[in-house]
Motif scaffolding. Structure first.
Motif, PDB file in Angstrom:
ATOM      1  N   ILE A  33     -20.545 -18.346  42.710  1.00  0.00           N
ATOM      2  CA  ILE A  33     -19.114 -18.400  43.065  1.00  0.00           C
ATOM      3  C   ILE A  33     -18.291 -18.507  41.790  1.00  0.00           C
ATOM      4  O   ILE A  33     -18.445 -19.463  41.017  1.00  0.00           O
ATOM      5  N   VAL A  34     -17.410 -17.521  41.569  1.00  0.00           N
ATOM      6  CA  VAL A  34     -16.552 -17.537  40.379  1.00  0.00           C
ATOM      7  C   VAL A  34     -15.207 -18.138  40.783  1.00  0.00           C
ATOM      8  O   VAL A  34     -14.528 -17.610  41.673  1.00  0.00           O
ATOM      9  N   VAL A  35     -14.828 -19.239  40.155  1.00  0.00           N
ATOM     10  CA  VAL A  35     -13.597 -19.918  40.585  1.00  0.00           C
ATOM     11  C   VAL A  35     -13.035 -20.784  39.460  1.00  0.00           C
ATOM     12  O   VAL A  35     -13.785 -21.299  38.631  1.00  0.00           O
ATOM     13  N   ASN A  36     -11.703 -20.922  39.409  1.00  0.00           N
ATOM     14  CA  ASN A  36     -11.078 -21.902  38.529  1.00  0.00           C
ATOM     15  C   ASN A  36     -10.642 -23.049  39.439  1.00  0.00           C
ATOM     16  O   ASN A  36      -9.545 -23.042  39.981  1.00  0.00           O
ATOM     17  N   ASP A  37     -11.537 -24.022  39.612  1.00  0.00           N
ATOM     18  CA  ASP A  37     -11.344 -25.059  40.631  1.00  0.00           C
ATOM     19  C   ASP A  37     -10.547 -26.230  40.073  1.00  0.00           C
ATOM     20  O   ASP A  37     -11.055 -27.341  39.950  1.00  0.00           O
ATOM     21  N   ARG A  38      -9.255 -25.997  39.795  1.00  0.00           N
ATOM     22  CA  ARG A  38      -8.495 -27.075  39.128  1.00  0.00           C
ATOM     23  C   ARG A  38      -8.218 -28.243  40.060  1.00  0.00           C
ATOM     24  O   ARG A  38      -7.866 -29.330  39.617  1.00  0.00           O
ATOM     25  N   LEU A  89     -25.410 -27.594  44.501  1.00  0.00           N
ATOM     26  CA  LEU A  89     -24.975 -27.062  43.201  1.00  0.00           C
ATOM     27  C   LEU A  89     -26.098 -27.227  42.188  1.00  0.00           C
ATOM     28  O   LEU A  89     -26.565 -28.335  41.946  1.00  0.00           O
ATOM     29  N   GLU A  90     -26.480 -26.098  41.605  1.00  0.00           N
ATOM     30  CA  GLU A  90     -27.635 -26.143  40.713  1.00  0.00           C
ATOM     31  C   GLU A  90     -27.211 -25.981  39.249  1.00  0.00           C
ATOM     32  O   GLU A  90     -27.883 -26.412  38.331  1.00  0.00           O
ATOM     33  N   GLY A  91     -26.083 -25.346  39.027  1.00  0.00           N
ATOM     34  CA  GLY A  91     -25.625 -25.141  37.656  1.00  0.00           C
ATOM     35  C   GLY A  91     -24.191 -24.645  37.648  1.00  0.00           C
ATOM     36  O   GLY A  91     -23.633 -24.267  38.688  1.00  0.00           O
ATOM     37  N   ARG A  92     -23.579 -24.719  36.463  1.00  0.00           N
ATOM     38  CA  ARG A  92     -22.180 -24.301  36.353  1.00  0.00           C
ATOM     39  C   ARG A  92     -22.022 -23.633  34.992  1.00  0.00           C
ATOM     40  O   ARG A  92     -22.320 -24.246  33.972  1.00  0.00           O
ATOM     41  N   LEU A  93     -21.609 -22.387  34.971  1.00  0.00           N
ATOM     42  CA  LEU A  93     -21.393 -21.686  33.710  1.00  0.00           C
ATOM     43  C   LEU A  93     -19.895 -21.635  33.473  1.00  0.00           C
ATOM     44  O   LEU A  93     -19.146 -21.210  34.356  1.00  0.00           O
ATOM     45  N   ARG A  94     -19.468 -22.070  32.312  1.00  0.00           N
ATOM     46  CA  ARG A  94     -18.017 -22.081  32.039  1.00  0.00           C
ATOM     47  C   ARG A  94     -17.643 -20.851  31.216  1.00  0.00           C
ATOM     48  O   ARG A  94     -18.355 -20.477  30.298  1.00  0.00           O
ATOM     49  N   ARG A  95     -16.514 -20.275  31.573  1.00  0.00           N
ATOM     50  CA  ARG A  95     -16.076 -19.044  30.929  1.00  0.00           C
ATOM     51  C   ARG A  95     -14.660 -19.231  30.405  1.00  0.00           C
ATOM     52  O   ARG A  95     -13.775 -19.672  31.153  1.00  0.00           O
ATOM     53  N   HIS A  96     -14.453 -18.925  29.124  1.00  0.00           N
ATOM     54  CA  HIS A  96     -13.122 -19.043  28.544  1.00  0.00           C
ATOM     55  C   HIS A  96     -12.420 -17.707  28.722  1.00  0.00           C
ATOM     56  O   HIS A  96     -12.720 -16.749  28.028  1.00  0.00           O
ATOM     57  N   VAL A  97     -11.502 -17.632  29.646  1.00  0.00           N
ATOM     58  CA  VAL A  97     -10.905 -16.344  29.996  1.00  0.00           C
ATOM     59  C   VAL A  97      -9.918 -15.863  28.940  1.00  0.00           C
ATOM     60  O   VAL A  97      -9.892 -14.690  28.591  1.00  0.00           O
ATOM     61  N   ALA A 136      -2.168 -21.109  24.045  1.00  0.00           N
ATOM     62  CA  ALA A 136      -1.322 -21.811  25.015  1.00  0.00           C
ATOM     63  C   ALA A 136      -1.822 -21.458  26.416  1.00  0.00           C
ATOM     64  O   ALA A 136      -2.179 -20.324  26.670  1.00  0.00           O
ATOM     65  N   GLY A 137      -1.820 -22.450  27.299  1.00  0.00           N
ATOM     66  CA  GLY A 137      -2.267 -22.199  28.663  1.00  0.00           C
ATOM     67  C   GLY A 137      -3.727 -21.789  28.689  1.00  0.00           C
ATOM     68  O   GLY A 137      -4.078 -20.806  29.309  1.00  0.00           O
ATOM     69  N   GLU A 138      -4.570 -22.521  27.954  1.00  0.00           N
ATOM     70  CA  GLU A 138      -6.019 -22.278  27.965  1.00  0.00           C
ATOM     71  C   GLU A 138      -6.472 -22.073  29.399  1.00  0.00           C
ATOM     72  O   GLU A 138      -6.118 -22.845  30.279  1.00  0.00           O
ATOM     73  N   TYR A 139      -7.260 -21.059  29.645  1.00  0.00           N
ATOM     74  CA  TYR A 139      -7.679 -20.798  31.015  1.00  0.00           C
ATOM     75  C   TYR A 139      -9.185 -20.610  31.067  1.00  0.00           C
ATOM     76  O   TYR A 139      -9.737 -19.745  30.392  1.00  0.00           O
ATOM     77  N   PHE A 140      -9.810 -21.483  31.854  1.00  0.00           N
ATOM     78  CA  PHE A 140     -11.257 -21.393  32.019  1.00  0.00           C
ATOM     79  C   PHE A 140     -11.562 -21.081  33.471  1.00  0.00           C
ATOM     80  O   PHE A 140     -10.788 -21.421  34.362  1.00  0.00           O
ATOM     81  N   GLU A 141     -12.685 -20.418  33.728  1.00  0.00           N
ATOM     82  CA  GLU A 141     -13.165 -20.371  35.098  1.00  0.00           C
ATOM     83  C   GLU A 141     -14.652 -20.672  35.079  1.00  0.00           C
ATOM     84  O   GLU A 141     -15.325 -20.515  34.054  1.00  0.00           O
ATOM     85  N   ASP A 142     -15.148 -21.129  36.211  1.00  0.00           N
ATOM     86  CA  ASP A 142     -16.557 -21.500  36.307  1.00  0.00           C
ATOM     87  C   ASP A 142     -17.300 -20.522  37.187  1.00  0.00           C
ATOM     88  O   ASP A 142     -16.733 -19.966  38.144  1.00  0.00           O
ATOM     89  N   VAL A 143     -18.566 -20.336  36.874  1.00  0.00           N
ATOM     90  CA  VAL A 143     -19.454 -19.665  37.815  1.00  0.00           C
ATOM     91  C   VAL A 143     -20.338 -20.769  38.376  1.00  0.00           C
ATOM     92  O   VAL A 143     -21.132 -21.367  37.642  1.00  0.00           O
TER      93      VAL A 143
END
Ligand SMILES: C[S@@+](CC[C@H](N)C(=O)[O-])C[C@H]1O[C@@H](n2cnc3c(N)ncnc32)[C@H](O)[C@@H]1O
Length: 362
Positions: free
Chosen positions: A314-319, A334-342, A350-357
């Motif tokens: 599941i790809v999501v930015n779960d703020r 939940l087995e793992g979480r990969l963080r992605r710096h978009v 400015a406005g750093e945006y990450f999303e998780d897999v």
């Protein structure tokens, strides 16, 4: 549900935060991915890497929130069967066009023929209130004339793309314009004075030829595997296959109204609207509770059609940190979480945006 920090970030060896130079725009929007604008899609390279890492070769993958069909297109390119469920009729039309098999010669004849007849197409249909408000009289007539003879899904998608560009919207505000521009205006995008569009035929011609080129480009890299598009609510839809995994990016509360962003297509093509079934349109407390319950139901429904041990990605930015509880409700661990710096792509700090897999299993 209790996972250690180490387990959570166990997949960090996967490089998912590409820079703009590593992944320029024309690569992110290759072939049919740019057949029609769609706000809120994930990038094909992310799908490609995840399919490669988590799905067995030749497996059948499911996307229960399929949107514009990024998962479907990439699965075909990676040699996998794929099913996408989606509640918005326009998105289903777009996915069918992206994933269909074509007789390329016949398609080329069809599109060149329509381009050669554009100037002589006529219509007796009178524009409705929406068309009168958002288009010049000439553009509205041209779009309706094209619509009256658009007897294939490809022509309907070309019509919709041209309708988006021909709206009386400011060039810098094409995503979600609230008011039509009726006269000259200062354009921040082009840094000059611009005027509202007067005609649609130029867009129809340009997009017909671009669509043909993109479908031809995809035909050269796609496999013969099958893509299925299911139009419906993924909470209750009945799946008829057993899937080797789920890869999806669900809607997130209050971000995008997925029916409204293609309003012009619904108005012109008379597509059935299922707005009441679209998840995530509001952010009030009660609406957030409905959202969590809805996403959990859709994930549980998808999981019930999975092979034992199959991954749910599941790809999501779960703020709002809603997903731990959603997964638990859906019976997923939940087995793992990969963080992605978009933002790394554009180098914006400015406005750093990450999303998780999120990587989960039953
Ligand atoms: C974030 S978008 C998916 C975008 C997709 N990954 C792509 O690349 O195009 C979420 C999608 O979920 C769809 N959706 C919302 N509620 C739904 C429901 N109840 N059943 C099926 N699809 C739904 C929306 O219409 C939207 O297209």
């Amino acid at each position: 549900m209790a996972v250690t920090q180490e387990e959570l970030y166990s997949g960090l060896d996967l490089e998912l935060s590409w820079s703009e130079r590593a992944l320029p725009e024309h690569v992110r929007t290759k072939h049919v991915h740019r057949l029609h604008p769609y706000h809120g899609k994930f990038i094909p390279q992310l799908v490609e890497v995840l399919l490669d890492r988590y799905l067995p070769p030749g497996g059948h993958v499911l996307d229960p929130f399929a949107g514009s069909g990024t998962t479907l297109v990439q699965a075909l390119e990676s040699g996998m069967d794929v099913t996408g469920a989606e509640v918005a009729a326009f998105n289903c039309l777009l996915m069918r066009v992206k994933t269909a098999h074509y007789d390329l010669e016949a398609l080329s004849d069809e599109l060149h023929d329509v381009c050669s007849r554009l100037a002589s197409l006529t219509t007796k249909t009178r524009p409705n209130g929406y068309l009168r408000r958002w288009y010049s009289p000439t553009a509205a007539k041209q779009l309706l004339a094209f619509r009256d003879q658009a007897d294939s899904d490809v022509l309907r998608v070309i019509l919709s793309r041209a309708a988006r560009s021909a709206r009386r919207a400011a060039h810098f505000d094409l995503e979600a314009p609230s008011e039509p521009m009726t006269g000259e205006y200062w354009c921040h995008k082009h840094r000059r004075t611009c005027r509202p569009v007067e005609s649609a035929n130029g867009f129809l011609r340009r997009y017909a030829l671009d669509t043909l080129a993109r479908i031809e480009e995809f035909a050269a890299v796609r496999s013969d595997r099958v893509a299925r598009v299911l139009h419906g609510d993924s909470r209750t839809i009945e799946y008829e296959h057993v899937f080797a995994g789920v890869l999806t990016s669900p809607p997130y509360p209050g971000l995008i109204d997925y029916h409204e962003q293609h309003r012009y297509a619904y108005e012109l093509l008379g597509l059935e609207e299922r707005r009441d079934l679209e998840l995530g349109k509001e952010t009030r407390k009660a609406a957030l509770e409905d959202y969590c319950e809805g996403i959990a139901q859709a994930l549980a429904n998808a999981a019930s059609a999975l092979a034992p041990g199959a991954p749910v990605l599941i790809v999501v930015n779960d703020r709002r940190d809603l997903y731990p509880a959603i997964l638990e409700r859906a019976g997923l661990r939940l087995e793992g979480r990969l963080r992605r710096h978009v933002n790394r792509r554009t180098g914006r700090r400015a406005g750093e945006y990450f999303e998780d897999v999120l990587v989960a299993r039953q």
